[in-house]
Design a protein around this motif. Structure first.
Motif, short mmCIF file in Angstrom:
data_model
loop_
_atom_site.label_atom_id
_atom_site.label_comp_id
_atom_site.label_asym_id
_atom_site.label_seq_id
_atom_site.Cartn_x
_atom_site.Cartn_y
_atom_site.Cartn_z
N ILE A 9 8.91 7.48 -12.42
CA ILE A 9 9.62 6.24 -12.63
C ILE A 9 10.83 6.97 -12.49
O ILE A 9 11.37 7.69 -13.08
CB ILE A 9 9.17 5.68 -13.96
CG1 ILE A 9 8.10 5.19 -14.09
CG2 ILE A 9 10.55 4.62 -14.25
CD1 ILE A 9 7.58 4.84 -15.53
N ARG A 10 11.66 6.36 -11.33
CA ARG A 10 12.92 6.87 -11.10
C ARG A 10 13.91 5.47 -11.11
O ARG A 10 13.50 4.29 -11.17
CB ARG A 10 13.15 7.43 -9.74
CG ARG A 10 12.09 8.44 -9.74
CD ARG A 10 12.85 10.22 -9.80
NE ARG A 10 11.79 11.13 -9.93
CZ ARG A 10 11.38 11.68 -8.76
NH1 ARG A 10 11.46 11.52 -7.56
NH2 ARG A 10 10.29 12.67 -9.21
N PRO A 11 15.40 5.66 -10.79
CA PRO A 11 16.05 4.71 -10.69
C PRO A 11 15.62 3.43 -9.82
O PRO A 11 15.89 2.37 -10.04
CB PRO A 11 17.41 5.06 -10.36
CG PRO A 11 17.46 6.45 -11.02
CD PRO A 11 16.13 7.10 -11.01
N VAL A 12 15.26 4.03 -8.38
CA VAL A 12 14.77 3.12 -7.63
C VAL A 12 13.16 3.46 -7.49
O VAL A 12 12.89 4.70 -7.39
CB VAL A 12 15.15 3.28 -6.48
CG1 VAL A 12 14.29 2.33 -5.31
CG2 VAL A 12 16.58 2.70 -6.24
N THR A 13 12.17 2.71 -7.95
CA THR A 13 10.66 3.02 -8.06
C THR A 13 9.76 2.21 -7.14
O THR A 13 10.30 0.89 -7.26
CB THR A 13 10.29 2.92 -9.65
OG1 THR A 13 10.98 3.66 -10.29
CG2 THR A 13 8.49 3.03 -9.69
N ILE A 14 9.20 2.42 -6.13
CA ILE A 14 8.41 1.84 -5.29
C ILE A 14 6.93 1.65 -5.85
O ILE A 14 6.32 2.95 -5.73
CB ILE A 14 8.50 2.43 -3.91
CG1 ILE A 14 10.00 2.57 -3.76
CG2 ILE A 14 7.69 1.51 -2.96
CD1 ILE A 14 10.06 3.18 -2.33
N ALA A 15 6.39 0.71 -6.36
CA ALA A 15 4.92 0.61 -6.83
C ALA A 15 4.10 -0.21 -5.80
O ALA A 15 4.69 -1.12 -5.17
CB ALA A 15 5.00 -0.08 -7.98
N THR A 16 2.79 0.18 -5.77
CA THR A 16 1.80 -0.80 -4.88
C THR A 16 1.19 -1.68 -5.67
O THR A 16 0.88 -1.62 -6.85
CB THR A 16 0.62 0.04 -4.42
OG1 THR A 16 -0.17 0.57 -5.56
CG2 THR A 16 1.25 1.47 -3.59
N TYR A 17 0.93 -2.89 -4.80
CA TYR A 17 0.20 -4.00 -5.75
C TYR A 17 -1.13 -3.50 -6.33
O TYR A 17 -1.65 -3.85 -7.38
CB TYR A 17 -0.19 -5.20 -4.88
CG TYR A 17 1.15 -5.83 -4.25
CD1 TYR A 17 2.28 -6.26 -5.31
CD2 TYR A 17 1.32 -6.36 -3.23
CE1 TYR A 17 3.41 -7.01 -5.00
CE2 TYR A 17 2.62 -7.18 -2.72
CZ TYR A 17 3.54 -7.31 -3.66
OH TYR A 17 4.68 -8.07 -3.38
N GLN A 18 -1.64 -2.76 -5.71
CA GLN A 18 -3.23 -2.25 -5.94
C GLN A 18 -3.01 -1.43 -7.40
O GLN A 18 -3.86 -1.90 -8.18
CB GLN A 18 -3.60 -1.38 -4.91
CG GLN A 18 -5.15 -0.85 -5.22
CD GLN A 18 -5.61 -0.20 -4.17
OE1 GLN A 18 -5.11 0.49 -3.09
NE2 GLN A 18 -6.88 0.34 -4.33
N ASN A 62 1.03 -1.47 -0.05
CA ASN A 62 0.10 -0.02 -0.12
C ASN A 62 0.79 1.16 0.10
O ASN A 62 2.15 1.07 0.01
CB ASN A 62 -0.97 -0.05 1.25
CG ASN A 62 -0.18 -0.22 2.64
OD1 ASN A 62 0.81 0.43 2.64
ND2 ASN A 62 -0.72 -1.14 3.33
N THR A 63 0.10 2.48 -0.12
CA THR A 63 0.98 3.64 -0.29
C THR A 63 1.73 4.11 0.93
O THR A 63 2.75 4.51 0.94
CB THR A 63 -0.06 4.95 -0.60
OG1 THR A 63 -0.74 4.53 -1.64
CG2 THR A 63 0.80 6.02 -1.08
N SER A 116 1.90 4.98 -7.52
CA SER A 116 0.69 4.63 -6.62
C SER A 116 -0.45 5.41 -7.55
O SER A 116 -0.49 5.76 -8.44
CB SER A 116 1.01 5.21 -5.45
OG SER A 116 0.85 6.37 -5.19
N GLY A 117 -1.68 5.24 -6.71
CA GLY A 117 -2.87 5.77 -7.26
C GLY A 117 -2.81 7.30 -7.39
O GLY A 117 -3.07 7.86 -8.44
N ALA A 118 -1.93 7.73 -6.39
CA ALA A 118 -1.89 9.46 -6.54
C ALA A 118 -0.77 9.89 -7.51
O ALA A 118 -0.51 11.02 -8.12
CB ALA A 118 -1.81 9.95 -5.36
N THR A 148 -8.14 8.52 4.26
CA THR A 148 -7.33 8.83 3.36
C THR A 148 -5.89 8.29 3.56
O THR A 148 -5.45 8.37 5.02
CB THR A 148 -7.44 10.43 3.25
OG1 THR A 148 -7.08 10.96 4.33
CG2 THR A 148 -8.72 10.91 2.76
N VAL A 149 -5.14 8.38 2.73
CA VAL A 149 -3.58 7.92 3.14
C VAL A 149 -3.03 9.26 3.98
O VAL A 149 -2.39 8.92 5.05
CB VAL A 149 -2.76 8.15 1.74
CG1 VAL A 149 -1.27 7.88 2.04
CG2 VAL A 149 -3.09 6.70 0.94
#
Length: 546
Positions: free
Chosen positions: A262-271, A230-231, A256-258, A439-440
């Motif tokens: 896309i950077r050298p290290v990118t953190i994405a949510t499964y959702q 999650n975020t 994420s949703g918000a 909300t986040v």
């Protein structure tokens, strides 16, 4: 006849006498290859499975070690046929190997020609293989590396993947280690993963799985895609990487949703990765957005099916799965094994606790009784409604309020599944409630206030099960759960296991309605924790409220 704590039976069940003086040593010896099935008070039942034995084999345990553990701790003679079966099952792993051929690319190589002949005739692998190079080698279509491993596992011939990995796009990453050092088990976990090339690291909540991921990134020195639940978890990963590594905030992107960075290290949510638009998973293109050198799957036991499908095409990338438990309620442990990789490191919770890295915990099951009206409503309800009726009895609310009063001033979480129940408890206790529609920004505000000691009580739904870092949480009161989910029970206890500043033990209360499916599900949920050495003491709600 010895006096060992274990009874080994020909149906592959292992019965462990919990009160035996050697029980702890025995549990530790069989944990790498045996799965806990039932854990009542005195005798715990484990089972030998093919996947458990293959995981042990991939992690470097051989059949001789497994057999020696069984013979050492067994009270009676171990059935000879079972010993033969263990040896033969473990010998199936690696009889087929995936390798890189200098001229033909990806190939399947056999150390046992009849096995290859059997596999070549299986419908499961039709279309995945190309020409036969020689009697023991056949070409594999490059895009089928993951699918072939899945198919071979289902055929009972798990392949050892020695085909290697692409380095991906280089990117400098170093561990800071100023004022802190990698713990021994974190270093061993990262090294075990890197030596194997891909696979899963199993560590208890609070033991620093994020640090293991950072250590793997520092070794890879490459662009990295991190998938999280999650975020809030994404932002915790980012904060930790900025604190622990040479990476700057500008080098780390959130997808994420918000935000879509896309950077050298990118953190994405499964959702966001599994969001469908017009029937397609458009965000799965992120896997191809850069030449990733490493992909990290946080909470790999929650990996959604679409991510599995995409991961089948990513077998040339190094893949690290992080989790507190390999238990999957959907039974897809085999897909984790074949597509992410086998278990590379597993530290028992009690071992990490003994080293002082996670807090000790007391687990208490508080049993409530439905009143006569509730019992009649329960008895006449449809099966799918019974769990809700048992879970949401007002008796549980009374117990939760009594426990909050007992631990007043201690950082406390009340955890549940049913939102109307949580809203009621939150209103009665005048406590903030965090649930799916919070909300986040509000979640982060409340979590930060809890960490800072400004709030000592939160009521939370399952959104707080995973990857939420609340170091000082000392008490959890679980009023309802996701049916019999063992992984959820482990994660909820995990909210409490960060070491406390004053060294005190954590308290995990599970409030359960007796004589209902709630009690049955509770026993199932507790299996994983029992395997880790946690015992639940049982108390009656009437005694608690007296």
């Amino acid at each position: 006849m010895s006096t060992g704590p274990l009874i080994v039976q020909s149906d592959k069940t292992l019965l462990l006498e919990v009160d035996h003086p050697q029980a702890q040593d025995c549990r530790k010896a069989i944990a790498p290859f045996a799965e806990l099935e039932r854990s009542p008070e005195h005798i715990h039942t484990y089972r030998l499975t093919n996947l458990g034995l293959w995981n042990a084999r991939a992690a470097g345990h051989d059949a001789e070690q497994v057999i020696d553990a069984l013979l050492t701790y067994s009270r009676y003679a171990v059935p000879h046929a079972l010993l033969v079966d263990v040896a033969e099952t473990m010998a199936r792993f690696g009889r087929l190997r995936l390798e890189k051929h200098p001229t033909h690319g990806l190939v399947l190589v056999s150390a046992d020609r009849p096995v290859l002949e059997e596999v070549l005739r299986a419908k499961r692998v039709a279309g995945m293989l190309g020409n036969r190079i020689d009697a023991d080698t056949v070409v594999v279509h490059g895009s089928e590396r993951g699918n072939l491993k899945q198919a071979l596992l289902k055929l009972g011939w798990p392949a050892e993947d020695l085909a290697g990995y692409v380095d991906g796009e280089a990117h400098p990453i170093a561990l800071r280690e100023d004022g802190w050092l990698l713990r021994d088990y974190q270093r061993e976990a990262a090294e075990g993963f890197w030596h194997g090339g891909s696979g899963v690291v199993v560590l208890p909540c609070g033991a620093g799985k994020t640090i293991v991921g950072a250590a793997a990134m520092a070794t890879a020195q490459a662009t990295t895609l991190i998938l999280v639940t999650n975020t809030v978890s994404a932002r915790q990963w980012k904060d930790e990487l900025v604190r622990r590594t040479s990476l700057t905030e500008d080098e780390i992107g959130e997808y994420s949703g918000a935000v879509k960075q896309i950077r050298p290290v990118t953190i994405a949510t499964y959702q966001v990765m599994t969001t469908r638009r017009k029937g397609t998973y458009s965000h799965l293109e992120l896997f191809d957005a850069r030449d990733w050198g490493l992909i990290i799957y946080d909470e790999v036991h929650l990996l959604p099916a679409p991510i599995f499908r995409m991961t089948a095409d990513l077998q040339a990338r190094r893949r690290l799965g992080l989790t507190a438990t390999l238990v999957r309620e959907d039974g897809r442990e085999g897909d984790v094994f074949s597509l992410i990789g086998p278990k590379r490191y597993d530290a028992p919770w009690k071992d990490i606790e003994a080293q002082g890295w996670i807090a000790p915990a007391d687990c208490i099951e508080v049993r409530v009784t439905l009143d006569e009206g509730e019992r009649i409503a329960y008895a006449t309800a449809e099966p799918e409604e019974r769990y809700r009726l048992a879970s949401c009895t007002p008796a549980k609310t009374a117990v939760a309020e009594a426990l909050v009063e007992r631990h007043r001033g201690e950082p406390t979480l009340v955890i549940g599944q049913y939102l109307d129940q949580l809203d009621e408890i939150g209103a009665d206790l005048d406590a903030p409630v965090i649930k799916g529609d919070t909300t986040v920004r509000e979640r982060q505000r409340l979590f930060d206030a809890f960490r800072a000691g400004e709030i000592s009580l939160l009521v939370v739904s399952k959104v707080a099960n995973f990857s939420i870092d609340l170091p000082e949480a000392a008490v959890a009161i679980q009023v309802s759960g996701s049916f019999g989910s063992r992984q959820e029970e482990a994660q909820r206890l995990g909210r409490l296991l960060r070491p406390k500043a004053d060294g005190r033990a954590a308290r995990f209360y599970a409030v359960v309605a007796r004589d209902t499916v709630d009690a049955e599900f509770a026993q199932h949920r507790q299996r994983f924790l029992a395997e880790q050495g946690y015992a639940y003491t049982i108390t009656d709600a009437d005694e608690l409220l007296a």
